[in-house]
Motif scaffolding. Structure first.
Motif, PDB file in Angstrom:
ATOM      1  N   LEU A  47     -27.215 -41.070  16.216  1.00 35.93           N
ATOM      2  CA  LEU A  47     -27.900 -41.623  15.168  1.00 35.93           C
ATOM      3  C   LEU A  47     -28.457 -43.103  15.494  1.00 35.93           C
ATOM      4  N   VAL A  48     -27.995 -43.682  16.545  1.00 32.28           N
ATOM      5  CA  VAL A  48     -28.659 -44.901  17.171  1.00 32.28           C
ATOM      6  C   VAL A  48     -29.899 -44.926  17.730  1.00 32.28           C
ATOM      7  N   PRO A  49     -30.785 -45.466  16.949  1.00 33.36           N
ATOM      8  CA  PRO A  49     -32.110 -45.484  17.770  1.00 33.36           C
ATOM      9  C   PRO A  49     -32.113 -45.912  19.161  1.00 33.36           C
ATOM     10  N   PRO A  50     -32.749 -45.232  19.890  1.00 32.26           N
ATOM     11  CA  PRO A  50     -32.725 -45.565  21.434  1.00 32.26           C
ATOM     12  C   PRO A  50     -33.344 -46.965  21.738  1.00 32.26           C
ATOM     13  N   GLU A  51     -34.036 -47.587  20.776  1.00 33.69           N
ATOM     14  CA  GLU A  51     -34.598 -48.866  20.966  1.00 33.69           C
ATOM     15  C   GLU A  51     -33.462 -49.881  20.937  1.00 33.69           C
ATOM     16  N   LEU A  52     -32.280 -49.722  20.506  1.00 35.40           N
ATOM     17  CA  LEU A  52     -31.409 -50.459  20.439  1.00 35.40           C
ATOM     18  C   LEU A  52     -30.495 -50.462  21.548  1.00 35.40           C
ATOM     19  N   GLY A  53     -30.627 -49.666  22.403  1.00 38.27           N
ATOM     20  CA  GLY A  53     -29.655 -49.676  23.694  1.00 38.27           C
ATOM     21  C   GLY A  53     -28.685 -48.925  23.679  1.00 38.27           C
ATOM     22  N   ASP A  54     -27.481 -49.380  24.164  1.00 40.02           N
ATOM     23  CA  ASP A  54     -26.197 -48.577  24.418  1.00 40.02           C
ATOM     24  C   ASP A  54     -25.637 -48.092  22.981  1.00 40.02           C
ATOM     25  N   ALA A  55     -25.924 -47.015  22.950  1.00 39.01           N
ATOM     26  CA  ALA A  55     -25.364 -46.252  21.479  1.00 39.01           C
ATOM     27  C   ALA A  55     -23.805 -46.408  21.547  1.00 39.01           C
ATOM     28  N   ARG A  56     -23.258 -46.256  22.231  1.00 37.08           N
ATOM     29  CA  ARG A  56     -21.783 -46.385  22.310  1.00 37.08           C
ATOM     30  C   ARG A  56     -21.207 -47.593  21.735  1.00 37.08           C
ATOM     31  N   ALA A  57     -21.855 -48.740  22.365  1.00 34.32           N
ATOM     32  CA  ALA A  57     -21.494 -49.959  21.906  1.00 34.32           C
ATOM     33  C   ALA A  57     -21.889 -50.086  20.495  1.00 34.32           C
ATOM     34  N   TRP A  58     -22.895 -49.806  20.067  1.00 34.97           N
ATOM     35  CA  TRP A  58     -23.177 -50.039  18.751  1.00 34.97           C
ATOM     36  C   TRP A  58     -22.456 -49.140  17.588  1.00 34.97           C
ATOM     37  N   LEU A  82     -33.261 -44.056   9.281  1.00 31.29           N
ATOM     38  CA  LEU A  82     -34.776 -43.575   9.478  1.00 31.29           C
ATOM     39  C   LEU A  82     -34.971 -42.909  10.941  1.00 31.29           C
ATOM     40  N   HIS A  83     -34.109 -43.201  11.867  1.00 38.17           N
ATOM     41  CA  HIS A  83     -34.184 -42.547  13.057  1.00 38.17           C
ATOM     42  C   HIS A  83     -33.472 -41.081  13.013  1.00 38.17           C
ATOM     43  N   THR A  84     -32.777 -40.832  12.138  1.00 41.90           N
ATOM     44  CA  THR A  84     -32.119 -39.539  12.012  1.00 41.90           C
ATOM     45  C   THR A  84     -33.379 -38.532  11.281  1.00 41.90           C
ATOM     46  N   LEU A  85     -34.015 -39.192  10.487  1.00 38.97           N
ATOM     47  CA  LEU A  85     -35.303 -38.499   9.992  1.00 38.97           C
ATOM     48  C   LEU A  85     -36.218 -38.088  10.961  1.00 38.97           C
TER      49      LEU A  85
END
Length: 119
Positions: free
Chosen positions: A31-42, A82-85
Motif C-alpha cells: 500500500l505504500v507508494p514506492p516514491e516514499l521509499g522503504d515500505a517496511r519502515a513506513w 490513491l496508490h492502491t487505486l
C-alpha cells in the motif's frame, strides 16, 4: 470526561490496525507508494503512530489530542489509498474496495475531528 462510544470505536480501530501493522507488516507494504521509499519502515512507523493515537484517545486528559492525531493520520494515509487505486487489479471488486476505502476517509476524519472537539 467519559469515554464516548465514538472515541472508543475510533481508538479500537486505530489500536487494532496498529497492532496488525506491527504483527503483519508484509500485508500493508504494497500500500505504500514506492516514491516514499522503504515500505517496511513506513508500515512499522504508522503502526506505532496508530497505537499511540489509540492510547491518546483512551485517556480522558489526552482524548482531544488523540482526535487531532487521528484526523492527521487519516489525512496522511490518503496517498496510500490513491496508490492502491493505481495498483489494484482492474476488476470490479478490487477497484470498488479501493475506492470505498478512499471515500471513507472523509467521514472518518469527521469522526476524529468530533473527538478532537469534544469536551
Amino acid at each position: 470526561m467519559r469515554l464516548t462510544r465514538t472515541a472508543t470505536g475510533l481508538a479500537a480501530a486505530f489500536g487494532g490496525s496498529g497492532v496488525l501493522h506491527l504483527l503483519r507488516p508484509r500485508t500493508f507494504e504494497w500500500l505504500v507508494p514506492p516514491e516514499l521509499g522503504d515500505a517496511r519502515a513506513w508500515v512499522l512507523a504508522s503502526g506505532v503512530a496508530e497505537i499511540g493515537t489509540a492510547g491518546l484517545m483512551a485517556v480522558p486528559a489526552t482524548r482531544r489530542a488523540g482526535g487531532w492525531a487521528a484526523a492527521a493520520l487519516l489525512v496522511a494515509f490518503v496517498p496510500a489509498h490513491l496508490h492502491t487505486l493505481r495498483v489494484v487489479p482492474r476488476r470490479p471488486v478490487p477497484l470498488t474496495v479501493a475506492a470505498v476505502r478512499l471515500v471513507l476517509q472523509v467521514p472518518m476524519v469527521r469522526v476524529a475531528l468530533g473527538v478532537a472537539r469534544s469536551r
